[in-house]
Design an enzyme around this catalytic site. Structure first.
Site, PDB file in Angstrom:
ATOM      1  N   ALA A  73     -56.566 -63.929 -42.113  1.00  0.00           N
ATOM      2  CA  ALA A  73     -57.863 -63.901 -41.443  1.00  0.00           C
ATOM      3  C   ALA A  73     -58.973 -64.150 -42.452  1.00  0.00           C
ATOM      4  O   ALA A  73     -58.813 -63.918 -43.651  1.00  0.00           O
ATOM      5  CB  ALA A  73     -58.073 -62.547 -40.758  1.00  0.00           C
ATOM      6  N   GLY A 118     -52.442 -63.225 -40.641  1.00  0.00           N
ATOM      7  CA  GLY A 118     -52.449 -64.097 -39.478  1.00  0.00           C
ATOM      8  C   GLY A 118     -51.700 -65.394 -39.691  1.00  0.00           C
ATOM      9  O   GLY A 118     -51.231 -66.010 -38.726  1.00  0.00           O
ATOM     10  N   GLU A 121     -48.126 -64.502 -39.020  1.00  0.00           N
ATOM     11  CA  GLU A 121     -48.002 -64.306 -37.579  1.00  0.00           C
ATOM     12  C   GLU A 121     -47.997 -65.641 -36.836  1.00  0.00           C
ATOM     13  O   GLU A 121     -47.261 -65.823 -35.863  1.00  0.00           O
ATOM     14  CB  GLU A 121     -49.148 -63.427 -37.086  1.00  0.00           C
ATOM     15  CG  GLU A 121     -49.021 -61.981 -37.547  1.00  0.00           C
ATOM     16  CD  GLU A 121     -50.254 -61.150 -37.271  1.00  0.00           C
ATOM     17  OE1 GLU A 121     -50.096 -60.022 -36.775  1.00  0.00           O
ATOM     18  OE2 GLU A 121     -51.372 -61.620 -37.554  1.00  0.00           O
ATOM     19  N   GLU A 141     -52.138 -56.523 -44.289  1.00  0.00           N
ATOM     20  CA  GLU A 141     -53.321 -55.947 -43.639  1.00  0.00           C
ATOM     21  C   GLU A 141     -53.591 -54.500 -44.052  1.00  0.00           C
ATOM     22  O   GLU A 141     -54.749 -54.081 -44.122  1.00  0.00           O
ATOM     23  CB  GLU A 141     -53.169 -56.030 -42.114  1.00  0.00           C
ATOM     24  CG  GLU A 141     -53.287 -57.432 -41.542  1.00  0.00           C
ATOM     25  CD  GLU A 141     -51.959 -58.175 -41.471  1.00  0.00           C
ATOM     26  OE1 GLU A 141     -51.907 -59.198 -40.780  1.00  0.00           O
ATOM     27  OE2 GLU A 141     -50.984 -57.717 -42.118  1.00  0.00           O
TER      28      GLU A 141
END
Length: 267
Positions: A73, A118, A121, A141
Site C-alpha cells: 500500500a 497488498g 495479496e 503490515e
C-alpha cells in the site's frame, strides 16, 4: 459479430492486448508500484476491460521496472486515513481482488520484484504465480500497526497452510522466491528474462483447450473452495454435465478419435 473492447486510457496502470493476452502493468515505479486509491480504481477498470473483451483469453499482471511487482500500500495515503475510511478502503481492495480471482479467464502474476502487503495479496488473487529469482514476498503490515486488509488472512492460509501463513503474517518477515515456491505460495521460479515469456507460454497452453471447460473449471475450483467439499462436488458434477452437452466436447472427442488438433469455439 463480437467486436474487441476499447482500450482503457489509464495513468497508473498500463493496458495492452497482444495475441489474445491482456498485459496489465502497475506503472508507478517511482514508488515501487505501491497501491493507492486511484491505482485500485484503474486496476478494476483494466480487469473489467479484459473480462469483457471476447478476444482476450488470458491476462498477465506485472509491475513496471525491475525492483517491484507491487511493494504494498501507499503508506503516505494509509497514514492519513481513519477507521471508517480504512474499512471502506479494505472492502474496495478486496472487491478488486475478488474480480481478479473470479474473472472467468486465467490470470498469471508475473512477479518481477517485491510483492509485499497488498502486492502479495494481489498476487494471491491471481490464478497462477510465476516469480523472478529476485522476487520477495511478505505480509509486513503488523510492522506499521496494521494487519493484511486485502484478503491476506484468508488466501494465504489456503495456499500455504495455517501455520506457515500465521508465521508470515505475525512476524512480518519477507521470504525469497525459492522459499515462496517451497511452501506453495508461487508456482514457479524463473530468471527475470524468462518471466514474461514463461507466463505467455502457460496462457497459450491454456488457450489451446476448450474455453468453456477452462471457464467452468476455474469457477468450480474457486466456488468449491469457498463452499466446502460437498457443495463443491455437486457444483463440479453440474458443470461436468453442462460441458458434456457442449459443441466443444463433441469437437474435442471427435478430434481425439480422428487424431487431429481440435478447433474449439467456446460453446
Amino acid at each position: 459479430m463480437a467486436t474487441a473492447a476499447a482500450t482503457p486510457v489509464l495513468g497508473n496502470v498500463l493496458y495492452e492486448v497482444r495475441d489474445g493476452i491482456a498485459l496489465i502493468t502497475l506503472n508507478r515505479p517511482q514508488v515501487l508500484n505501491a497501491l493507492n486509491t486511484p491505482t485500485w480504481g484503474e486496476l478494476r477498470i483494466a480487469f473489467e476491460a479484459a473480462r469483457d473483451d471476447h478476444d482476450v483469453h488470458g491476462v498477465i499482471l506485472t509491475g513496471a521496472g525491475d525492483k517491484a511487482f507491487i511493494a504494498g500500500a501507499d503508506i503516505s495515503e494509509l497514514a492519513k486515513i481513519g477507521a471508517v475510511q480504512a474499512e471502506k478502503s479494505s472492502r474496495y481492495g478486496q472487491d478488486v481482488l475478488n474480480l481478479i480471482e473470479t474473472l472467468g479467464k486465467p490470470v498469471i502474476a508475473a512477479i518481477n520484484g517485491f510483492a509485499l502487503g497488498g502486492g502479495c495479496e494481489t498476487a494471491m488473487a491471481c490464478t497462477i504465480r510465476i516469480a523472478a529469482e529476485t522476487a520477495r514476498f511478505g505480509q509486513p503490515e503488523v510492522k506499521i500497526g496494521m494487519l493484511p486488509g486485502g484478503g491476506g488472512t484468508q488466501r494465504l492460509p489456503r495456499l500455504v497452510g495455517k501455520g506457515r501463513a500465521l508465521q508470515l503474517i505475525l512476524t512480518g518477515d519477507t521470504i525469497d522466491a525459492h522459499e515462496a515456491h517451497r511452501i506453495g505460495l508461487i508456482n514457479e521460479v524463473v530468471s527475470a528474462t524468462e518471466l514474461l515469456p514463461r507466463a505467455e507460454a502457460i496462457l497459450r497452453q491454456i488457450a489451446a483447450n476448450a474455453p468453456l471447460a477452462v471457464s467452468y473449471a476455474l469457477d468450480a475450483t474457486n466456488k468449491g473452495l469457498e463452499a466446502g467439499p460437498s457443495e463443491g462436488m455437486a457444483l463440479e458434477a453440474s458443470f461436468f454435465g453442462i460441458c458434456a452437452a457442449s459443441e466443444d466436447k463433441r469437437e474435442g472427442t471427435s478430434a481425439f478419435f480422428e487424431k487431429r488438433q481440435p478447433k474449439f469455439r467456446g460453446f
